[in-house]
Design a protein around this motif. Sequence first.
Motif, short mmCIF file in Angstrom:
data_model
loop_
_atom_site.label_atom_id
_atom_site.label_comp_id
_atom_site.label_asym_id
_atom_site.label_seq_id
_atom_site.Cartn_x
_atom_site.Cartn_y
_atom_site.Cartn_z
N SER A 1 -30.29 -17.57 26.89
CA SER A 1 -29.85 -18.94 26.72
C SER A 1 -31.05 -19.88 26.80
O SER A 1 -32.03 -19.58 27.49
N GLU A 2 -30.93 -20.99 26.12
CA GLU A 2 -31.99 -22.00 26.20
C GLU A 2 -31.79 -22.91 27.41
O GLU A 2 -32.65 -23.72 27.72
N ARG A 3 -30.67 -22.76 28.10
CA ARG A 3 -30.41 -23.57 29.28
C ARG A 3 -31.39 -23.23 30.39
O ARG A 3 -31.83 -22.10 30.51
N ALA A 4 -31.70 -24.19 31.19
CA ALA A 4 -32.58 -23.98 32.34
C ALA A 4 -31.79 -24.13 33.62
O ALA A 4 -30.84 -24.92 33.68
N LEU A 5 -32.15 -23.38 34.62
CA LEU A 5 -31.51 -23.53 35.92
C LEU A 5 -32.11 -24.74 36.63
O LEU A 5 -33.31 -24.96 36.59
N PHE B 1 -37.32 -32.72 54.06
CA PHE B 1 -36.86 -32.19 55.32
C PHE B 1 -35.98 -30.98 55.03
O PHE B 1 -35.01 -31.07 54.30
N GLY B 2 -36.29 -29.84 55.63
CA GLY B 2 -35.54 -28.61 55.36
C GLY B 2 -34.91 -28.06 56.62
O GLY B 2 -34.96 -28.65 57.70
N LEU B 3 -34.34 -26.89 56.48
CA LEU B 3 -33.70 -26.24 57.62
C LEU B 3 -34.70 -25.56 58.53
O LEU B 3 -34.43 -25.33 59.70
N ILE B 4 -35.87 -25.21 57.97
CA ILE B 4 -36.90 -24.56 58.78
C ILE B 4 -38.21 -25.31 58.61
O ILE B 4 -38.39 -26.05 57.64
N ASP B 5 -39.12 -25.10 59.53
CA ASP B 5 -40.42 -25.73 59.47
C ASP B 5 -41.36 -24.81 58.70
O ASP B 5 -42.09 -24.01 59.29
N ALA B 6 -41.28 -24.89 57.37
CA ALA B 6 -42.12 -24.04 56.51
C ALA B 6 -42.26 -24.73 55.17
O ALA B 6 -41.41 -25.54 54.78
N PRO B 7 -43.32 -24.43 54.44
CA PRO B 7 -43.47 -25.05 53.12
C PRO B 7 -42.37 -24.56 52.16
O PRO B 7 -41.87 -23.45 52.30
N ARG B 8 -42.03 -25.43 51.22
CA ARG B 8 -41.04 -25.08 50.20
C ARG B 8 -41.61 -23.96 49.33
O ARG B 8 -42.76 -24.03 48.90
N PRO B 9 -40.83 -22.91 49.06
CA PRO B 9 -41.33 -21.84 48.20
C PRO B 9 -41.48 -22.32 46.76
O PRO B 9 -40.82 -23.28 46.34
N GLU B 10 -42.34 -21.68 46.02
CA GLU B 10 -42.54 -22.01 44.61
C GLU B 10 -41.27 -21.65 43.83
O GLU B 10 -40.65 -20.63 44.09
N ALA B 11 -40.92 -22.49 42.87
CA ALA B 11 -39.80 -22.17 41.99
C ALA B 11 -40.21 -21.04 41.07
O ALA B 11 -41.36 -20.95 40.64
N SER B 12 -39.28 -20.15 40.78
CA SER B 12 -39.58 -19.05 39.87
C SER B 12 -38.66 -19.14 38.66
O SER B 12 -37.53 -19.61 38.77
N ALA B 13 -39.16 -18.71 37.53
CA ALA B 13 -38.35 -18.71 36.31
C ALA B 13 -37.30 -17.63 36.43
O ALA B 13 -37.56 -16.56 36.96
N ARG B 14 -36.11 -17.92 35.92
CA ARG B 14 -35.03 -16.95 35.92
C ARG B 14 -34.46 -16.88 34.51
O ARG B 14 -34.41 -17.87 33.80
N LEU B 15 -34.02 -15.70 34.17
CA LEU B 15 -33.39 -15.50 32.88
C LEU B 15 -31.97 -16.03 32.92
O LEU B 15 -31.21 -15.72 33.84
N VAL B 16 -31.61 -16.84 31.96
CA VAL B 16 -30.25 -17.33 31.83
C VAL B 16 -29.66 -16.66 30.60
O VAL B 16 -30.23 -16.72 29.50
N ILE B 17 -28.53 -15.97 30.79
CA ILE B 17 -27.90 -15.21 29.71
C ILE B 17 -26.59 -15.90 29.31
O ILE B 17 -25.78 -16.24 30.16
N ARG B 18 -26.42 -16.08 28.00
CA ARG B 18 -25.17 -16.63 27.46
C ARG B 18 -24.33 -15.45 26.97
O ARG B 18 -24.75 -14.70 26.09
N VAL B 19 -23.18 -15.24 27.56
CA VAL B 19 -22.30 -14.14 27.16
C VAL B 19 -21.78 -14.42 25.76
O VAL B 19 -21.30 -15.52 25.46
N SER B 20 -21.89 -13.42 24.88
CA SER B 20 -21.48 -13.61 23.50
C SER B 20 -20.50 -12.57 22.99
O SER B 20 -19.94 -12.72 21.91
N TYR B 21 -20.26 -11.51 23.76
CA TYR B 21 -19.42 -10.42 23.27
C TYR B 21 -18.87 -9.65 24.47
O TYR B 21 -19.56 -9.50 25.47
#
Length: 93
Positions: free
Chosen positions: A85-89, A1-21
């Motif tokens: 980063s190897e972490r996933a969102l 159940f969502g806020l709107i009557d529409a199909p859930r969008p596809e998840a997209s991959a995102r870059l996760v960056i680990r700050v090192s410097y």
Amino acid sequence: FGLIDAPRPEASARLVIRVSYIVICEAAGDRLEGVWKTGDAVAAGAVLARRANGAPICAPSDGYVVFPDAAAQPGQGICYSGVRSERALAVAP
């Protein structure tokens, strides 16, 4: 159940960056070299910024620019450098 009557969008991959410097502005006149935006890829040795005396500040490794600040004052970060980063969102169900 969502806020709107529409199909859930596809998840997209995102870059996760680990700050090192972080590049700290040490003196008035320290500045970014070029125009950067968060997520821009950089190669090891690429000039990220310059000291007031002209000395280059180079990327320590292949990675990404994070939070560049062209208006940084002494004691503030000019920019950060990070690596993938190897972490996933987590994607909400």
